[in-house]
Design a protein around this motif. Structure first.
Motif, PDB file in Angstrom:
ATOM      1  N   ARG A 128      34.083  22.492  35.365  1.00 47.02           N
ATOM      2  CA  ARG A 128      34.764  21.448  34.584  1.00 47.02           C
ATOM      3  C   ARG A 128      36.194  21.863  34.275  1.00 47.02           C
ATOM      4  O   ARG A 128      37.045  21.035  34.017  1.00 47.02           O
ATOM      5  CB  ARG A 128      33.984  21.210  33.290  1.00 47.02           C
ATOM      6  CG  ARG A 128      34.527  20.143  32.423  1.00 47.02           C
ATOM      7  CD  ARG A 128      33.873  18.805  32.742  1.00 47.02           C
ATOM      8  NE  ARG A 128      34.328  17.824  31.774  1.00 47.02           N
ATOM      9  CZ  ARG A 128      35.105  16.807  32.105  1.00 47.02           C
ATOM     10  NH1 ARG A 128      35.475  16.618  33.331  1.00 47.02           N
ATOM     11  NH2 ARG A 128      35.484  15.964  31.188  1.00 47.02           N
ATOM     12  N   SER A 129      36.474  23.154  34.338  1.00 50.90           N
ATOM     13  CA  SER A 129      37.807  23.664  34.052  1.00 50.90           C
ATOM     14  C   SER A 129      38.341  24.433  35.265  1.00 50.90           C
ATOM     15  O   SER A 129      38.095  25.631  35.400  1.00 50.90           O
ATOM     16  CB  SER A 129      37.770  24.594  32.827  1.00 50.90           C
ATOM     17  OG  SER A 129      39.003  25.215  32.659  1.00 50.90           O
ATOM     18  N   PRO A 130      39.097  23.757  36.135  1.00 50.03           N
ATOM     19  CA  PRO A 130      39.652  24.439  37.305  1.00 50.03           C
ATOM     20  C   PRO A 130      40.561  25.613  36.939  1.00 50.03           C
ATOM     21  O   PRO A 130      40.612  26.604  37.658  1.00 50.03           O
ATOM     22  CB  PRO A 130      40.443  23.345  38.023  1.00 50.03           C
ATOM     23  CG  PRO A 130      39.910  22.064  37.517  1.00 50.03           C
ATOM     24  CD  PRO A 130      39.409  22.337  36.136  1.00 50.03           C
ATOM     25  N   THR A 131      41.237  25.515  35.809  1.00 52.39           N
ATOM     26  CA  THR A 131      42.111  26.603  35.377  1.00 52.39           C
ATOM     27  C   THR A 131      41.307  27.865  35.115  1.00 52.39           C
ATOM     28  O   THR A 131      41.673  28.952  35.550  1.00 52.39           O
ATOM     29  CB  THR A 131      42.896  26.198  34.103  1.00 52.39           C
ATOM     30  OG1 THR A 131      43.632  25.011  34.385  1.00 52.39           O
ATOM     31  CG2 THR A 131      43.833  27.287  33.666  1.00 52.39           C
ATOM     32  N   CYS A 132      40.194  27.715  34.434  1.00 56.93           N
ATOM     33  CA  CYS A 132      39.335  28.856  34.127  1.00 56.93           C
ATOM     34  C   CYS A 132      38.743  29.440  35.420  1.00 56.93           C
ATOM     35  O   CYS A 132      38.732  30.660  35.607  1.00 56.93           O
ATOM     36  CB  CYS A 132      38.232  28.407  33.178  1.00 56.93           C
ATOM     37  SG  CYS A 132      37.279  29.753  32.481  1.00 56.93           S
ATOM     38  N   SER A 133      38.285  28.580  36.310  1.00 52.78           N
ATOM     39  CA  SER A 133      37.730  29.041  37.587  1.00 52.78           C
ATOM     40  C   SER A 133      38.764  29.789  38.410  1.00 52.78           C
ATOM     41  O   SER A 133      38.473  30.840  38.983  1.00 52.78           O
ATOM     42  CB  SER A 133      37.223  27.852  38.414  1.00 52.78           C
ATOM     43  OG  SER A 133      36.209  27.190  37.751  1.00 52.78           O
ATOM     44  N   SER A 134      39.978  29.227  38.477  1.00 53.59           N
ATOM     45  CA  SER A 134      41.012  29.870  39.281  1.00 53.59           C
ATOM     46  C   SER A 134      41.384  31.235  38.708  1.00 53.59           C
ATOM     47  O   SER A 134      41.656  32.175  39.460  1.00 53.59           O
ATOM     48  CB  SER A 134      42.253  28.979  39.401  1.00 53.59           C
ATOM     49  OG  SER A 134      42.885  28.813  38.156  1.00 53.59           O
ATOM     50  N   ARG A 135      41.367  31.358  37.398  1.00 53.41           N
ATOM     51  CA  ARG A 135      41.661  32.658  36.778  1.00 53.41           C
ATOM     52  C   ARG A 135      40.600  33.696  37.144  1.00 53.41           C
ATOM     53  O   ARG A 135      40.921  34.824  37.495  1.00 53.41           O
ATOM     54  CB  ARG A 135      41.743  32.534  35.254  1.00 53.41           C
ATOM     55  CG  ARG A 135      43.010  31.896  34.769  1.00 53.41           C
ATOM     56  CD  ARG A 135      43.082  31.930  33.247  1.00 53.41           C
ATOM     57  NE  ARG A 135      44.320  31.360  32.797  1.00 53.41           N
ATOM     58  CZ  ARG A 135      45.468  32.022  32.721  1.00 53.41           C
ATOM     59  NH1 ARG A 135      45.510  33.285  33.069  1.00 53.41           N
ATOM     60  NH2 ARG A 135      46.558  31.443  32.299  1.00 53.41           N
ATOM     61  N   LYS A 136      39.343  33.307  37.070  1.00 51.58           N
ATOM     62  CA  LYS A 136      38.261  34.235  37.383  1.00 51.58           C
ATOM     63  C   LYS A 136      38.318  34.661  38.854  1.00 51.58           C
ATOM     64  O   LYS A 136      38.197  35.849  39.168  1.00 51.58           O
ATOM     65  CB  LYS A 136      36.905  33.585  37.099  1.00 51.58           C
ATOM     66  CG  LYS A 136      36.604  33.407  35.633  1.00 51.58           C
ATOM     67  CD  LYS A 136      35.296  32.665  35.449  1.00 51.58           C
ATOM     68  CE  LYS A 136      35.047  32.314  34.003  1.00 51.58           C
ATOM     69  NZ  LYS A 136      33.830  31.486  33.839  1.00 51.58           N
ATOM     70  N   ILE A 137      38.511  33.696  39.738  1.00 52.05           N
ATOM     71  CA  ILE A 137      38.561  34.001  41.171  1.00 52.05           C
ATOM     72  C   ILE A 137      39.774  34.869  41.491  1.00 52.05           C
ATOM     73  O   ILE A 137      39.674  35.858  42.220  1.00 52.05           O
ATOM     74  CB  ILE A 137      38.567  32.704  42.002  1.00 52.05           C
ATOM     75  CG1 ILE A 137      37.240  31.967  41.826  1.00 52.05           C
ATOM     76  CG2 ILE A 137      38.833  32.995  43.472  1.00 52.05           C
ATOM     77  CD1 ILE A 137      37.247  30.537  42.351  1.00 52.05           C
ATOM     78  N   ALA A 138      40.928  34.508  40.931  1.00 55.59           N
ATOM     79  CA  ALA A 138      42.155  35.273  41.189  1.00 55.59           C
ATOM     80  C   ALA A 138      42.014  36.708  40.679  1.00 55.59           C
ATOM     81  O   ALA A 138      42.457  37.646  41.355  1.00 55.59           O
ATOM     82  CB  ALA A 138      43.355  34.593  40.533  1.00 55.59           C
ATOM     83  N   ASP A 139      41.407  36.876  39.515  1.00 52.91           N
ATOM     84  CA  ASP A 139      41.212  38.232  38.989  1.00 52.91           C
ATOM     85  C   ASP A 139      40.340  39.072  39.916  1.00 52.91           C
ATOM     86  O   ASP A 139      40.554  40.275  40.052  1.00 52.91           O
ATOM     87  CB  ASP A 139      40.591  38.183  37.585  1.00 52.91           C
ATOM     88  CG  ASP A 139      41.565  37.677  36.527  1.00 52.91           C
ATOM     89  OD1 ASP A 139      42.794  37.652  36.799  1.00 52.91           O
ATOM     90  OD2 ASP A 139      41.104  37.296  35.428  1.00 52.91           O
ATOM     91  N   ASP A 140      39.370  38.433  40.575  1.00 48.78           N
ATOM     92  CA  ASP A 140      38.502  39.153  41.513  1.00 48.78           C
ATOM     93  C   ASP A 140      39.196  39.445  42.839  1.00 48.78           C
ATOM     94  O   ASP A 140      38.979  40.497  43.444  1.00 48.78           O
ATOM     95  CB  ASP A 140      37.226  38.357  41.782  1.00 48.78           C
ATOM     96  CG  ASP A 140      36.266  38.369  40.597  1.00 48.78           C
ATOM     97  OD1 ASP A 140      36.401  39.271  39.735  1.00 48.78           O
ATOM     98  OD2 ASP A 140      35.398  37.479  40.523  1.00 48.78           O
ATOM     99  N   ILE A 141      40.017  38.516  43.314  1.00 47.03           N
ATOM    100  CA  ILE A 141      40.670  38.657  44.617  1.00 47.03           C
ATOM    101  C   ILE A 141      41.907  39.550  44.564  1.00 47.03           C
ATOM    102  O   ILE A 141      42.237  40.233  45.539  1.00 47.03           O
ATOM    103  CB  ILE A 141      41.082  37.263  45.159  1.00 47.03           C
ATOM    104  CG1 ILE A 141      39.854  36.435  45.475  1.00 47.03           C
ATOM    105  CG2 ILE A 141      41.954  37.376  46.399  1.00 47.03           C
ATOM    106  CD1 ILE A 141      40.190  35.008  45.879  1.00 47.03           C
ATOM    107  N   PHE A 142      42.595  39.554  43.441  1.00 46.51           N
ATOM    108  CA  PHE A 142      43.890  40.226  43.335  1.00 46.51           C
ATOM    109  C   PHE A 142      43.903  41.678  43.822  1.00 46.51           C
ATOM    110  O   PHE A 142      44.803  42.068  44.571  1.00 46.51           O
ATOM    111  CB  PHE A 142      44.426  40.128  41.909  1.00 46.51           C
ATOM    112  CG  PHE A 142      45.774  40.740  41.733  1.00 46.51           C
ATOM    113  CD1 PHE A 142      46.882  40.194  42.362  1.00 46.51           C
ATOM    114  CD2 PHE A 142      45.940  41.881  40.964  1.00 46.51           C
ATOM    115  CE1 PHE A 142      48.135  40.760  42.224  1.00 46.51           C
ATOM    116  CE2 PHE A 142      47.185  42.445  40.817  1.00 46.51           C
ATOM    117  CZ  PHE A 142      48.291  41.895  41.447  1.00 46.51           C
ATOM    118  N   PRO A 143      42.942  42.518  43.443  1.00 47.13           N
ATOM    119  CA  PRO A 143      42.977  43.907  43.945  1.00 47.13           C
ATOM    120  C   PRO A 143      42.948  43.996  45.474  1.00 47.13           C
ATOM    121  O   PRO A 143      43.557  44.892  46.056  1.00 47.13           O
ATOM    122  CB  PRO A 143      41.722  44.542  43.338  1.00 47.13           C
ATOM    123  CG  PRO A 143      41.387  43.707  42.160  1.00 47.13           C
ATOM    124  CD  PRO A 143      41.846  42.316  42.494  1.00 47.13           C
TER     125      PRO A 143
END
Length: 183
Positions: free
Chosen positions: A13-28
């Motif tokens: 329901r919150s794309p912003t929250c999802s994108s933050r979680k995914i980005a935090d996982d992918i970033f390293p």
């Protein structure tokens, strides 16, 4: 992969929250991509503008001596222009000007992604977004999106001075073109 990432951002329901979680996982993993062409391929083919914006934001936060906690905005992009440097882990055998060129490429990509996020209401859920599009709602701007032409010019001049000092030579045409496009 890009399609799956895009769908993963939109299922909540919150794309912003999802994108933050995914980005935090992918970033390293992005930090460990050895070649510029590979990093650019990943970022340029990303279907989710919201996720791309968040990943680039993390990349620039990582390159700042003093990271900012403000939310994503045009003012934050200007902050990155003033405070970020070429990322040390990306410093391989490439020439210094090429590392600055890559940084400019990512700044432009961040600006374009952020504009898409705002204009297309990508922070809203898919159902809310459809309603906003049907209503032809104007994008919701933040106070920190209100920047002046003078702010842009001053930050660009500072950035150009900093880059010329680091390079110790006139700016290559590729960089001059990217600076013009970014401005």
């Amino acid at each position: 992969l890009q399609r799956m990432l895009s769908m993963a951002v939109e299922v909540d329901r919150s794309p912003t929250c999802s994108s933050r979680k995914i980005a935090d996982d992918i970033f390293p993993f992005i930090l460990n991509i050895p070649l510029r062409s590979q990093r650019e391929a990943l970022l340029n083919t990303m279907e989710s503008q919201l996720l791309r914006c968040r990943l680039l934001e993390l990349l620039f936060q990582h390159s700042c001596d003093v990271p900012t906690t403000s939310s994503m905005s045009l003012d934050k992009i200007l902050y990155f222009l003033s405070h970020s440097s070429v990322l040390p882990q990306f410093q391989d055998e490439t020439a210094t000007w090429q590392r600055w060129d890559e940084m400019l490429q990512y700044l432009s990509l961040l600006l374009m992604s952020y504009q898409s996020v705002k204009l297309e209401h990508l922070r809203s859920s898919l159902s809310d977004r459809m309603d906003l599009i049907v209503q032809k709602a104007k994008p919701r701007l933040q106070d920190s999106d209100d920047i002046s032409q003078l702010d842009i010019q001053l930050k660009m001049n500072d950035f150009i001075s900093r880059m010329q000092e680091a390079l110790g030579q006139p700016l290559p045409p590729q960089i001059q073109e990217k600076l013009f496009m970014l401005q």
